[in-house]
Design an enzyme around this catalytic site. Structure first.
Site, PDB file in Angstrom:
ATOM      1  N   ASP A 144       0.854  -1.191   0.000  1.00 42.73           N
ATOM      2  CA  ASP A 144       0.000   0.000   0.000  1.00 42.73           C
ATOM      3  C   ASP A 144       0.890   1.241   0.000  1.00 42.73           C
ATOM      4  O   ASP A 144       1.998   1.226   0.555  1.00 42.73           O
ATOM      5  CB  ASP A 144      -0.906   0.032   1.230  1.00 42.73           C
ATOM      6  N   ASP A 178      -7.019  -1.388  -4.691  1.00 39.92           N
ATOM      7  CA  ASP A 178      -8.129  -0.988  -3.820  1.00 39.92           C
ATOM      8  C   ASP A 178      -8.971   0.094  -4.480  1.00 39.92           C
ATOM      9  O   ASP A 178     -10.200   0.098  -4.384  1.00 39.92           O
ATOM     10  CB  ASP A 178      -7.591  -0.465  -2.481  1.00 39.92           C
TER      11      ASP A 178
END
Length: 209
Positions: A144, A178
């Site tokens: 991330d 995401d």
């Protein structure tokens, strides 16, 4: 352009962008290293073992279950996408489902393969195709990097539970995959009448004695 090609191009481009960004960040950033692009947008490298937004899920057993569940879910999404194309539904619906599929696959690649192709040095950047990988197949960590601390401060005292405590919005760190899932779901919500058309009521046939 056919709907099949639209879906294929969307999926390929989305997954390529996702993986290029993740590999670049992983091979150029140290864990928790941050670059401030704007006050409200930063590149902050973290990894997670579980679900989206950094949530964990039941240790190593939960990690394996989650990865396998994602693989099963992807099969369902493929069926959904192919069914949408076959029914010749609007392009926006095809793109939305293709983005959801690409997002799922993007994070699956991390979970399945990253543990066996990257090492995990503590004070330097990771090496791609390392001779000493940090994990094993199906136990990779998801990368991330997108961080949007739009607001940071103290929550108003009148808010239950968190009132008076330091906090912020938006504190979650996420990745392109995401984002694809979020955008895809948002498109389906916005164009829900096109995505989930109500079946026309069948007219009752007149019968005669």
């Amino acid at each position: 352009m056919s709907k099949k090609n639209i879906a294929l191009i969307t999926v390929i481009l989305a997954i390529l962008i996702d993986q290029i960004i993740k590999i670049y960040v992983k091979t150029h950033f140290i864990i928790n290293e941050e670059v401030k692009v704007f006050d409200w947008f930063r590149i902050h490298f973290v990894e997670n073992n579980g679900m989206a937004m950094g949530f964990e899920f039941g240790g190593s057993g939960g990690k394996l279950f989650l990865t396998l569940f994602r693989l099963v879910a992807v099969v369902g999404i493929v069926y959904w996408l192919m069914s949408t194309i076959k029914k010749k539904m609007p392009n926006v619906v095809v793109v939305a489902i293709a983005l959801i599929f690409a997002g799922a696959v993007g994070n699956i690649i991390d979970s399945v393969f990253y543990g066996v192709i990257f090492d995990a040095p503590q004070h330097s950047v990771a090496t791609l195709f390392s001779d000493e990988p940090y994990g094993k197949l199906f136990y990779g960590r998801v990368v991330d990097m997108f961080y949007f601390p739009i607001w940071e401060g103290t929550w108003p005292s009148w808010i239950p539970v968190i009132g008076g405590k330091p906090g912020g919005f938006f504190n979650y760190i996420f990745n392109p995959a995401d984002s694809y899932i979020t955008i895809g779901v948002a498109l389906l919500f916005i164009f829900n009448k096109k995505a989930f058309p109500k079946e026309e009521k069948k007219k009752e046939e007149l019968t005669t004695d």
